[in-house]
Design a protein around this motif. Structure first.
Motif, short mmCIF file in Angstrom:
data_model
loop_
_atom_site.label_atom_id
_atom_site.label_comp_id
_atom_site.label_asym_id
_atom_site.label_seq_id
_atom_site.Cartn_x
_atom_site.Cartn_y
_atom_site.Cartn_z
N VAL A 152 50.03 -12.43 17.75
CA VAL A 152 49.28 -13.58 17.25
C VAL A 152 49.69 -13.80 15.80
O VAL A 152 49.76 -12.84 15.02
CB VAL A 152 47.76 -13.35 17.34
N GLY A 153 49.97 -15.05 15.44
CA GLY A 153 50.40 -15.33 14.07
C GLY A 153 49.85 -16.64 13.58
O GLY A 153 49.57 -17.56 14.35
N ASP A 154 49.70 -16.75 12.26
CA ASP A 154 49.26 -17.98 11.63
C ASP A 154 50.49 -18.83 11.29
O ASP A 154 51.61 -18.51 11.69
CB ASP A 154 48.42 -17.67 10.40
N ARG A 155 50.32 -19.85 10.51
CA ARG A 155 51.37 -20.83 10.25
C ARG A 155 52.66 -20.23 9.71
O ARG A 155 53.74 -20.74 9.98
CB ARG A 155 50.85 -21.90 9.30
N GLU A 192 63.23 -18.26 15.40
CA GLU A 192 63.84 -16.98 15.76
C GLU A 192 62.81 -16.01 16.33
O GLU A 192 63.13 -15.22 17.22
CB GLU A 192 64.53 -16.34 14.55
N LEU A 193 61.58 -16.07 15.84
CA LEU A 193 60.50 -15.23 16.37
C LEU A 193 60.25 -15.56 17.83
O LEU A 193 60.10 -14.67 18.67
CB LEU A 193 59.22 -15.41 15.55
N TYR A 194 60.21 -16.84 18.17
CA TYR A 194 59.98 -17.25 19.55
C TYR A 194 61.10 -16.74 20.46
O TYR A 194 60.84 -16.23 21.56
CB TYR A 194 59.89 -18.77 19.67
N CYS A 195 62.33 -16.86 20.00
CA CYS A 195 63.47 -16.40 20.80
C CYS A 195 63.42 -14.88 21.01
O CYS A 195 63.62 -14.39 22.12
CB CYS A 195 64.79 -16.79 20.12
N THR A 196 63.14 -14.14 19.95
CA THR A 196 63.08 -12.68 20.04
C THR A 196 61.95 -12.23 20.95
O THR A 196 62.13 -11.35 21.80
CB THR A 196 62.92 -12.05 18.64
N SER A 246 54.52 -11.94 25.01
CA SER A 246 53.92 -13.25 24.80
C SER A 246 53.41 -13.36 23.36
O SER A 246 53.24 -12.36 22.67
CB SER A 246 52.79 -13.48 25.80
N PHE A 247 53.16 -14.60 22.94
CA PHE A 247 52.74 -14.83 21.57
C PHE A 247 51.90 -16.08 21.49
O PHE A 247 51.99 -16.97 22.34
CB PHE A 247 53.94 -14.92 20.62
N LEU A 248 51.06 -16.12 20.47
CA LEU A 248 50.25 -17.29 20.15
C LEU A 248 50.40 -17.51 18.65
O LEU A 248 50.11 -16.62 17.86
CB LEU A 248 48.77 -17.06 20.50
N GLN A 264 71.23 -24.93 16.26
CA GLN A 264 71.38 -25.23 17.67
C GLN A 264 72.59 -24.55 18.31
O GLN A 264 72.63 -24.40 19.52
CB GLN A 264 71.39 -26.74 17.91
N LYS A 265 73.56 -24.12 17.51
CA LYS A 265 74.72 -23.41 18.08
C LYS A 265 74.38 -21.96 18.36
O LYS A 265 74.98 -21.34 19.23
CB LYS A 265 75.92 -23.50 17.14
N ARG A 266 73.42 -21.39 17.64
CA ARG A 266 73.07 -19.98 17.79
C ARG A 266 71.92 -19.71 18.74
O ARG A 266 71.80 -18.63 19.30
CB ARG A 266 72.71 -19.37 16.44
N TYR A 267 71.01 -20.68 18.90
CA TYR A 267 69.80 -20.46 19.70
C TYR A 267 69.68 -21.50 20.80
O TYR A 267 70.09 -22.64 20.64
CB TYR A 267 68.56 -20.51 18.81
#
Length: 114
Positions: free
Chosen positions: A3-6, A12-16, A23-25, A90-93
């Motif tokens: 869970v994270g704030d703004r 990169e966090l979402y991809c990792t 899962s994450f929020l 966009q080329k890396r992720y």
């Protein structure tokens, strides 16, 4: 579950997290680019996730009793979106399938009508 704030609104966090199968929020701060839905009319060259979410009706209204008769009403809506990486990355992720939740709170205090 993470869970994270703004300050955690980092692509990169979402991809990792998805690579690790966790899962994450995260409370978002960035109106990210998204894959344009097939049925969307081409109004602007860039499609954004918050525009997609704003176009949806509210999915539910929940009443929450806080204390001393104070009531909060929470409206919610949600949408799945294929979110694109930032232009310079966009080329890396790759695009990520993310679900966005919009919650709007209204508080009512005893004897006060708003």
């Amino acid at each position: 579950m993470h869970v994270g704030d703004r300050e955690s609104d980092i692509y990169e966090l979402y991809c990792t997290a998805q690579d690790l199968g966790t899962s994450f929020l995260v409370r978002v701060q960035t109106n990210r680019l998204a894959v344009r839905p097939a049925d969307a009319a081409p109004r602007k060259p860039a499609h954004r996730v918050l525009a997609q979410l704003a176009a949806l009706p509210w999915a539910g209204l929940h009443r929450i009793m806080i204390n001393q008769g104070e009531t909060a009403w929470l409206q919610v809506k949600f949408a799945a979106s294929n979110t694109l990486p930032p232009v310079g990355k966009q080329k890396r992720y790759s695009p990520q399938a993310l679900t966005y939740i919009h919650a709007l709170k209204k508080i009512r205090r005893p004897g006060v009508n708003r």
